[in-house]
Design a protein around this motif. Structure first.
Motif, PDB file in Angstrom:
ATOM      1  N   ALA A  90      30.774  74.070  -3.499  1.00  0.00           N
ATOM      2  CA  ALA A  90      30.389  74.731  -4.305  1.00  0.00           C
ATOM      3  C   ALA A  90      28.879  74.853  -5.086  1.00  0.00           C
ATOM      4  N   LEU A  91      28.284  73.244  -4.485  1.00  0.00           N
ATOM      5  CA  LEU A  91      27.397  72.463  -4.857  1.00  0.00           C
ATOM      6  C   LEU A  91      26.025  72.865  -3.756  1.00  0.00           C
ATOM      7  N   ALA A  92      26.875  73.292  -2.993  1.00  0.00           N
ATOM      8  CA  ALA A  92      26.277  74.006  -1.710  1.00  0.00           C
ATOM      9  C   ALA A  92      25.808  75.240  -1.124  1.00  0.00           C
ATOM     10  N   SER A  93      27.023  75.583  -1.753  1.00  0.00           N
ATOM     11  CA  SER A  93      26.211  76.987  -1.964  1.00  0.00           C
ATOM     12  C   SER A  93      26.076  77.627  -3.049  1.00  0.00           C
ATOM     13  N   VAL A  94      25.726  77.044  -4.092  1.00  0.00           N
ATOM     14  CA  VAL A  94      24.720  77.459  -5.458  1.00  0.00           C
ATOM     15  C   VAL A  94      23.633  77.091  -4.537  1.00  0.00           C
ATOM     16  N   TRP A  95      23.148  75.631  -4.275  1.00  0.00           N
ATOM     17  CA  TRP A  95      22.203  75.826  -4.333  1.00  0.00           C
ATOM     18  C   TRP A  95      21.483  76.356  -3.154  1.00  0.00           C
ATOM     19  N   ALA A  96      22.007  76.781  -1.648  1.00  0.00           N
ATOM     20  CA  ALA A  96      22.173  77.546  -0.748  1.00  0.00           C
ATOM     21  C   ALA A  96      21.599  78.585  -0.807  1.00  0.00           C
ATOM     22  N   SER A 127      30.782  65.221 -10.731  1.00  0.00           N
ATOM     23  CA  SER A 127      29.445  65.104 -10.574  1.00  0.00           C
ATOM     24  C   SER A 127      29.128  66.561 -10.339  1.00  0.00           C
ATOM     25  N   GLY A 128      29.296  66.685  -8.417  1.00  0.00           N
ATOM     26  CA  GLY A 128      29.141  68.439  -7.833  1.00  0.00           C
ATOM     27  C   GLY A 128      29.559  69.479  -8.330  1.00  0.00           C
ATOM     28  N   ARG A 129      30.629  69.918  -9.334  1.00  0.00           N
ATOM     29  CA  ARG A 129      30.540  70.817 -10.282  1.00  0.00           C
ATOM     30  C   ARG A 129      29.862  70.972 -11.454  1.00  0.00           C
ATOM     31  N   GLY A 130      29.487  69.255 -11.536  1.00  0.00           N
ATOM     32  CA  GLY A 130      28.824  69.235 -13.318  1.00  0.00           C
ATOM     33  C   GLY A 130      27.459  70.132 -12.419  1.00  0.00           C
ATOM     34  N   LEU A 131      26.368  69.514 -11.310  1.00  0.00           N
ATOM     35  CA  LEU A 131      25.515  70.029 -10.948  1.00  0.00           C
ATOM     36  C   LEU A 131      24.990  71.454 -11.001  1.00  0.00           C
ATOM     37  N   ALA A 132      26.496  72.093  -9.575  1.00  0.00           N
ATOM     38  CA  ALA A 132      26.502  73.765  -9.665  1.00  0.00           C
ATOM     39  C   ALA A 132      26.538  74.019 -10.391  1.00  0.00           C
ATOM     40  N   LEU A 133      27.523  73.549 -11.309  1.00  0.00           N
ATOM     41  CA  LEU A 133      27.141  74.696 -13.123  1.00  0.00           C
ATOM     42  C   LEU A 133      25.749  74.768 -13.444  1.00  0.00           C
ATOM     43  N   GLN A 134      24.803  73.551 -13.652  1.00  0.00           N
ATOM     44  CA  GLN A 134      23.654  73.805 -14.414  1.00  0.00           C
ATOM     45  C   GLN A 134      23.426  74.455 -13.633  1.00  0.00           C
ATOM     46  N   ILE A 135      22.874  74.897 -12.159  1.00  0.00           N
ATOM     47  CA  ILE A 135      21.877  75.162 -10.918  1.00  0.00           C
ATOM     48  C   ILE A 135      22.053  76.663 -11.476  1.00  0.00           C
ATOM     49  N   THR A 136      23.040  76.765 -11.407  1.00  0.00           N
ATOM     50  CA  THR A 136      23.555  78.638 -11.942  1.00  0.00           C
ATOM     51  C   THR A 136      24.089  79.391 -13.261  1.00  0.00           C
ATOM     52  N   ASP A 137      23.717  78.436 -14.310  1.00  0.00           N
ATOM     53  CA  ASP A 137      24.186  78.396 -15.761  1.00  0.00           C
ATOM     54  C   ASP A 137      24.799  79.139 -16.056  1.00  0.00           C
ATOM     55  N   GLY A 138      25.886  79.361 -15.627  1.00  0.00           N
ATOM     56  CA  GLY A 138      27.192  79.547 -15.009  1.00  0.00           C
ATOM     57  C   GLY A 138      27.124  81.308 -14.749  1.00  0.00           C
ATOM     58  N   LYS A 139      26.265  81.370 -13.724  1.00  0.00           N
ATOM     59  CA  LYS A 139      26.007  83.119 -13.623  1.00  0.00           C
ATOM     60  C   LYS A 139      25.967  83.024 -11.867  1.00  0.00           C
ATOM     61  N   THR A 140      26.075  84.291 -11.776  1.00  0.00           N
ATOM     62  CA  THR A 140      27.177  84.247  -9.899  1.00  0.00           C
ATOM     63  C   THR A 140      25.085  85.072  -9.624  1.00  0.00           C
ATOM     64  N   GLY A 153      29.094  87.343  -0.169  1.00  0.00           N
ATOM     65  CA  GLY A 153      28.008  87.392  -0.934  1.00  0.00           C
ATOM     66  C   GLY A 153      27.187  86.901  -1.810  1.00  0.00           C
ATOM     67  N   SER A 154      27.899  85.898  -2.126  1.00  0.00           N
ATOM     68  CA  SER A 154      27.094  84.943  -3.774  1.00  0.00           C
ATOM     69  C   SER A 154      26.805  83.751  -3.522  1.00  0.00           C
ATOM     70  N   GLY A 155      26.728  83.039  -4.492  1.00  0.00           N
ATOM     71  CA  GLY A 155      27.104  81.341  -4.742  1.00  0.00           C
ATOM     72  C   GLY A 155      27.792  81.586  -5.773  1.00  0.00           C
ATOM     73  N   GLN A 156      28.932  81.081  -6.532  1.00  0.00           N
ATOM     74  CA  GLN A 156      28.851  80.976  -7.376  1.00  0.00           C
ATOM     75  C   GLN A 156      29.421  79.578  -7.833  1.00  0.00           C
ATOM     76  N   ASN A 157      29.276  78.311  -9.160  1.00  0.00           N
ATOM     77  CA  ASN A 157      29.959  77.522  -9.237  1.00  0.00           C
ATOM     78  C   ASN A 157      30.289  76.998  -9.875  1.00  0.00           C
ATOM     79  N   THR A 158      32.175  78.184  -9.260  1.00  0.00           N
ATOM     80  CA  THR A 158      34.136  78.203  -9.006  1.00  0.00           C
ATOM     81  C   THR A 158      33.707  78.396  -7.804  1.00  0.00           C
ATOM     82  N   ASN A 159      33.139  78.115  -6.844  1.00  0.00           N
ATOM     83  CA  ASN A 159      33.413  78.293  -5.814  1.00  0.00           C
ATOM     84  C   ASN A 159      34.346  76.930  -4.996  1.00  0.00           C
ATOM     85  N   GLY A 160      35.643  76.965  -3.856  1.00  0.00           N
ATOM     86  CA  GLY A 160      35.746  75.909  -3.700  1.00  0.00           C
ATOM     87  C   GLY A 160      36.734  74.944  -4.562  1.00  0.00           C
ATOM     88  N   ASN A 161      37.586  75.868  -5.414  1.00  0.00           N
ATOM     89  CA  ASN A 161      38.511  75.183  -6.610  1.00  0.00           C
ATOM     90  C   ASN A 161      39.296  75.115  -5.901  1.00  0.00           C
TER      91      ASN A 161
END
Length: 339
Positions: A98-104, A153-166, A258-266
């Motif tokens: 999830a973190l790698a997908s939203v950061w990328a 930590s990874g889930r939290g950081l992914a949520l912070q990067i995306t602000d819950g958005k796709t 075609g997107s990055g989401q903080n819920t990826n890899g659930n």
């Protein structure tokens, strides 16, 4: 008074294996039996799918869908197999994906195009694996606790990067890989990447000293240390490898969705562990195969597809997966106690 001479020992038959070779041949025979058993289960599932949904299950599009869905979790499972063989565990793989997908897929990263997205996903995955490896190998932390902390930590950081958005991908070179025009002889690019990772993983485990050291560390870490293996460094490399696989899987998931989401890899961590166990990898370490893990991934993905085609609820799928995991562990315990 002279002692009677002891009778000479009969010469060993050339066809009789040496004592040291017997355990190896026994393990190889067990591995063959497990592989054949997994192939039998997969064949049975294909038959069930063909009988229950003859028009849709064996359709080319559905087969391509099964293989594509298996590719992402399959790459993660290859890395997880190495970690479990070494006696470790990695609960953070889903969060790392999830973190790698939203950061990328941030706007800043996408400005660098295809290479920027791929490079970022891989680097983030390996950085997380490096942190896990340092905490476990040199920090003395239990793998369960260290990777659980990375999960949170990874889930939290992914949520912070995306602000819950796709975060939508706008790079054409990435999006085109998910289209049918990019298929090679009818095979999606994601499946080709999965196949390449599987082959490399198999060679790494079975044909290199790295693989032998991983098995030795999982079988008996103290004996491996006395044999000259740097156990801490080996464990660090293994978690780096797991992070690398997560980074590759994140890139594949970006192509697929075609997107990055903080819920990826659930729940990827549970699926990867389950697939490895089904494939014959011991949770206690010291034994496992890449082939078995890949077959485990295909079995779970096929089950999910059959249930979806037959409109069965997700809770039924989870119950079936749980029953399969329990059965696999019981079989492992039985085979492990058999001489």
């Amino acid at each position: 008074m002279t002692q009677p001479a002891s009778p000479p020992r009969p010469a060993a038959s050339k066809s009789e294996p040496a004592d040291g070779a017997r355990p190896l041949r026994t393990l190889a025979a067990r591995a063959d039996v497990r592989t054949l058993s997994l192939l039998g289960v997969l064949a049975a599932l294909i038959a069930i799918g063909g009988i229950t949904q003859p028009d849709s299950f064996l359709d080319t599009d559905n087969v391509q869908l099964i293989l594509t869905q298996a590719s992402v979790i399959g790459v993660v499972t290859v890395g997880m197999t190495f970690v479990i063989i070494s006696g470790g565990i990695d609960l953070s793989v889903g969060a790392i994906v999830a973190l790698a997908s939203v950061w990328a897929t941030t706007v800043a990263t996408q400005e660098y195009g295809f290479a920027g997205i791929l490079f970022t996903a891989v680097i983030v995955g390996m950085a997380c694996g490096l942190v896990n490896g340092l905490l476990i190998a040199y920090g003395g932390m239990v793998p369960f606790i260290a990777t659980l902390a990375m999960l949170a930590s990874g889930r939290g950081l992914a949520l912070q990067i995306t602000d819950g958005k796709t975060q939508m991908v706008t790079v054409d070179g990435v999006l085109s890989l998910g289209e049918r025009d990019s298929y090679v002889l009818g095979i999606p690019p994601l499946v080709l990447v999965f196949a390449a990772v599987t082959v490399v993983g198999w060679l790494l485990l079975n044909r290199t000293t790295f693989g032998r050291r991983s098995v030795a560390v999982g079988g008996n870490a103290e004996a491996a240390r006395l044999a000259g293996i740097d156990v801490r460094r080996q464990r660090l490399y293994l978690y780096l490898l797991s992070g690398l696989c997560c980074g590759i899987a994140a890139f594949l998931l970006i192509i697929l969705s075609g997107s990055g989401q903080n819920t990826n890899g659930n729940l990827y961590e549970l699926d990867a562990i389950a697939a490895a166990i089904i494939g014959g990898t011991l949770l206690s370490g010291g034994r496992g195969t890449i082939t078995g893990s890949v077959l485990g991934v295909l079995i779970f993905t096929t089950i999910t597809n059959i249930f979806a085609l037959n409109n069965l609820q997700s809770d039924v799928q989870q119950i079936a997966k749980g029953a399969i995991i329990v059965a696999a562990v019981l079989v492992q315990r039985r085979t492990a106690s058999t001489p």
